[in-house]
Design an enzyme around this catalytic site. Sequence first.
Site, PDB file in Angstrom:
ATOM      1  N   GLU A   1       9.869  15.036  15.814  1.00  0.00           N
ATOM      2  CA  GLU A   1      10.093  15.129  14.592  1.00  0.00           C
ATOM      3  C   GLU A   1       9.644  15.651  13.622  1.00  0.00           C
ATOM      4  O   GLU A   1       8.190  16.138  13.616  1.00  0.00           O
ATOM      5  CB  GLU A   1       9.562  13.977  13.668  1.00  0.00           C
ATOM      6  CG  GLU A   1      10.429  13.691  12.397  1.00  0.00           C
ATOM      7  CD  GLU A   1      10.139  12.028  11.635  1.00  0.00           C
ATOM      8  OE1 GLU A   1       8.780  11.128  12.714  1.00  0.00           O
ATOM      9  OE2 GLU A   1      10.808  11.457  11.348  1.00  0.00           O
TER      10      GLU A   1
ATOM     11  N   CYS B   1      13.745  10.317   7.256  1.00  0.00           N
ATOM     12  CA  CYS B   1      13.148   9.844   8.549  1.00  0.00           C
ATOM     13  C   CYS B   1      14.496   9.931   9.820  1.00  0.00           C
ATOM     14  O   CYS B   1      14.926   9.866  10.882  1.00  0.00           O
ATOM     15  CB  CYS B   1      12.894   8.621   8.451  1.00  0.00           C
ATOM     16  SG  CYS B   1      13.804   7.477   7.496  1.00  0.00           S
TER      17      CYS B   1
ATOM     18  N   GLU C   1       9.900   0.614  10.686  1.00  0.00           N
ATOM     19  CA  GLU C   1      11.016   1.553  10.257  1.00  0.00           C
ATOM     20  C   GLU C   1      10.060   2.848  10.726  1.00  0.00           C
ATOM     21  O   GLU C   1       9.266   3.264   9.937  1.00  0.00           O
ATOM     22  CB  GLU C   1      10.839   1.218   9.499  1.00  0.00           C
ATOM     23  CG  GLU C   1      11.723   0.433   8.688  1.00  0.00           C
ATOM     24  CD  GLU C   1      13.289   0.070   9.338  1.00  0.00           C
ATOM     25  OE1 GLU C   1      13.495   1.033   9.431  1.00  0.00           O
ATOM     26  OE2 GLU C   1      14.179  -1.004   7.969  1.00  0.00           O
TER      27      GLU C   1
ATOM     28  N   LYS D   1       0.489  -0.775   0.428  1.00  0.00           N
ATOM     29  CA  LYS D   1       0.053  -0.152  -0.074  1.00  0.00           C
ATOM     30  C   LYS D   1       1.162   0.985  -0.116  1.00  0.00           C
ATOM     31  O   LYS D   1       1.798   1.496   0.852  1.00  0.00           O
ATOM     32  CB  LYS D   1      -0.708   0.242   1.041  1.00  0.00           C
ATOM     33  CG  LYS D   1      -2.145   1.286   1.175  1.00  0.00           C
ATOM     34  CD  LYS D   1      -3.014   1.881   2.495  1.00  0.00           C
ATOM     35  CE  LYS D   1      -1.666   2.374   2.953  1.00  0.00           C
ATOM     36  NZ  LYS D   1      -1.899   4.248   1.763  1.00  0.00           N
TER      37      LYS D   1
HETATM   38  P1  NAD Z   1       2.021   7.892   8.273  1.00  0.00           P
HETATM   39  O1  NAD Z   1       2.277   6.981   9.945  1.00  0.00           O
HETATM   40  O2  NAD Z   1       1.585   9.034   8.175  1.00  0.00           O
HETATM   41  O3  NAD Z   1       1.854   7.190   6.787  1.00  0.00           O
HETATM   42  C1  NAD Z   1       2.343   6.087   6.317  1.00  0.00           C
HETATM   43  C2  NAD Z   1       1.789   5.225   5.802  1.00  0.00           C
HETATM   44  O4  NAD Z   1       1.141   4.438   6.935  1.00  0.00           O
HETATM   45  C3  NAD Z   1       1.259   6.062   4.343  1.00  0.00           C
HETATM   46  O5  NAD Z   1       0.778   5.087   3.404  1.00  0.00           O
HETATM   47  C4  NAD Z   1      -0.450   6.106   5.387  1.00  0.00           C
HETATM   48  O6  NAD Z   1      -1.556   5.841   4.551  1.00  0.00           O
HETATM   49  C5  NAD Z   1      -0.203   4.610   6.189  1.00  0.00           C
HETATM   50  N1  NAD Z   1      -1.231   4.985   7.322  1.00  0.00           N
HETATM   51  C6  NAD Z   1      -2.019   5.666   7.871  1.00  0.00           C
HETATM   52  N2  NAD Z   1      -2.606   5.189   9.329  1.00  0.00           N
HETATM   53  C7  NAD Z   1      -2.872   3.980   9.064  1.00  0.00           C
HETATM   54  C8  NAD Z   1      -3.327   2.552  10.184  1.00  0.00           C
HETATM   55  N3  NAD Z   1      -3.805   3.058  11.120  1.00  0.00           N
HETATM   56  N4  NAD Z   1      -2.975   1.690   9.989  1.00  0.00           N
HETATM   57  C9  NAD Z   1      -2.010   0.749   8.648  1.00  0.00           C
HETATM   58  N5  NAD Z   1      -1.469   2.247   7.570  1.00  0.00           N
HETATM   59  C10 NAD Z   1      -1.638   3.245   7.826  1.00  0.00           C
HETATM   60  O7  NAD Z   1       3.681   8.138   8.083  1.00  0.00           O
HETATM   61  P2  NAD Z   1       4.346   9.304   7.068  1.00  0.00           P
HETATM   62  O8  NAD Z   1       3.721  10.572   7.439  1.00  0.00           O
HETATM   63  O9  NAD Z   1       3.626   9.104   5.880  1.00  0.00           O
HETATM   64  O10 NAD Z   1       4.823   9.681   6.898  1.00  0.00           O
HETATM   65  C11 NAD Z   1       6.647  10.046   7.058  1.00  0.00           C
HETATM   66  C12 NAD Z   1       6.956   9.304   8.907  1.00  0.00           C
HETATM   67  O11 NAD Z   1       7.374   7.908   8.005  1.00  0.00           O
HETATM   68  C13 NAD Z   1       7.780  10.044   9.078  1.00  0.00           C
HETATM   69  O12 NAD Z   1       7.665  10.005  10.888  1.00  0.00           O
HETATM   70  C14 NAD Z   1       9.267   9.364   8.913  1.00  0.00           C
HETATM   71  O13 NAD Z   1      10.290   9.537   9.935  1.00  0.00           O
HETATM   72  C15 NAD Z   1       8.968   8.038   8.404  1.00  0.00           C
HETATM   73  N6  NAD Z   1       9.989   7.442   7.824  1.00  0.00           N
HETATM   74  C16 NAD Z   1      10.328   6.243   8.586  1.00  0.00           C
HETATM   75  C17 NAD Z   1      11.276   5.319   7.460  1.00  0.00           C
HETATM   76  C18 NAD Z   1      12.683   4.671   8.330  1.00  0.00           C
HETATM   77  O14 NAD Z   1      12.928   4.099   7.407  1.00  0.00           O
HETATM   78  N7  NAD Z   1      12.431   4.213   9.599  1.00  0.00           N
HETATM   79  C19 NAD Z   1      12.139   6.042   6.085  1.00  0.00           C
HETATM   80  C20 NAD Z   1      10.848   7.026   5.722  1.00  0.00           C
HETATM   81  C21 NAD Z   1      10.027   7.500   6.965  1.00  0.00           C
END
Ligand code: NAD
Length: 495
Positions: free
Chosen positions: A404, A307, A273, A200
């Site tokens: 963050e 991230c 992650e 997804k």
């Molecule tokens: P997010 O958690 O809001 O969304 C990430 C994904 O999860 C999206 O596809 C979203 O649609 C989905 N999602 C949202 N709610 C969900 C739920 N309840 N159950 C399952 N899936 C759900 O994060 P974001 O704002 O899209 O991304 C930014 C975050 O991602 C930052 O905190 C960043 O640090 C982190 N990130 C981490 C890494 C890593 O490797 N550690 C890499 C990239 C980004």
Amino acid sequence: MASVTDRPADGSPPARTALRWDYAPAPESRDAAPLKPRYDLFVDGAFTAPQDGSVVASVNPASEEVLAEVGFAGPGDVERAVAAARRAAGPWAALPALERGKYLFRIARLIQERARELAIVESLDGGKPIRESRDVDIPLAAAHFFSYAGWADKLSYAVAGRPHRPRGVVGQVVPWNFPLLMAAWKLAPALACGNTAVLKPAETTPLTALLLAEICQEAELPPGVINVIPGAGETGAALVRAEVDKVAFTGSTAVGKEIQRALAGRDIGLTLELGGKSANIVFEDAAIDQAVEGIVNGIFFNQGHVCCAGSRLLLQESVADEVLHKLWQRMQRLRVGDPLDKNTDVGAINSAAQLARIEELVAAGEAEGATRRTISCALPEQGYWFAPTLFTDVAPANRIAVEEIFGPVVSVTTFRTPAEAIERANNSAYGLAAGVWTDMGSKAFEVASALRAGVVWQNTYNKFDPTAAFGGYKESGFGREGGPSGLLPYLKVGA
Ligand code: NAD
């Protein structure tokens, strides 16, 4: 392009101050990436309209222009995709490993062949500069498929010869900051290990994952081995609760915790992650000019939507003024604007929601008494933009030092001794990455080994390689992606 102004009337060379350096526009051509008006779910090897989902526009964050309509999966669509992956799982796992590797190799080659198109679409859909999509995201995505293509028939080396088998069907949820690259990080090791996948993509950046689905068709990947179901948070929530055998999630810590709660009690593999607030530490013996470049790359790469961004800058007191002076000079030369221009350093913020989050935290920084400096530059009228920003006089408890921001904003604090630097760097709920800048090898290794961070870069920052493990400690999550360690979450070992 240099232009000379105010040339003296006597024909003598102009004063140095009269030289102005401008850049000519260098836009990448959109013609190399024709988009279809509509993209559907990729389930069981075919593109199909959502049965109980919806159709949502994917928007260019640099212009707010609609790029394409995209089918979003409803709960029934999620079940259909998981069922397709389940049907494909047995035959895929039974294929000779060398054959599985060949499919991954073909996908990698096709990513390379379509690299220009993929880079343009990544920049259009996500707002990142084309220079980054072209030179980092897409080549690294191909490199992950190449690397894991090679691992497919060598899994026993990754598990020290122990018996192993694939987990089955994996549900994978990725964020919007590196859409294709995060998909590659997840899909390549899963398939190499003999699993099938339902991916997804994030709601604001589904397009390159759907182009990857086209590539799967071109590579004649058996139907159901990879399924791509765009959607918002509820689609992700439905996927992780579906009958899958493993969940891999990259995204925010808040959603990671929610997923962990949802999976409690189920015998299911989970990799998280999550977010970070990584420390970039500059010691007085560092090569200062090189460190300044590293600081800029650490926090302004991909608008800070990284991230592992070096969002907490820790400067040794004796060089703090010099570093800050040079950093501010360097920041003012950053070019903010059109992501498709090859000279752009900082592109658009990914969405209105993310811009609002950055603005809220920056306002909190000012309200808590930190000193803000934001570069002065013309920002486009349409779209979502935030100019590179530096905070000094930051207290360790300020929100901008703790939370963050996920934007082009760096918070600076100072330290006196290596012990103080380590203590400050580790004083975080997160533990994803860190940078250490010093000329002394012994100091670099001593500090690196004392840091609770999954990745520590020495005299560099934001370097990624498919053969190296990446992952976090503490609230940055668990499990590793990349290299042989990245295979382990996708295998049942010893069973
Ligand atoms: P997010 O958690 O809001 O969304 C990430 C994904 O999860 C999206 O596809 C979203 O649609 C989905 N999602 C949202 N709610 C969900 C739920 N309840 N159950 C399952 N899936 C759900 O994060 P974001 O704002 O899209 O991304 C930014 C975050 O991602 C930052 O905190 C960043 O640090 C982190 N990130 C981490 C890494 C890593 O490797 N550690 C890499 C990239 C980004």
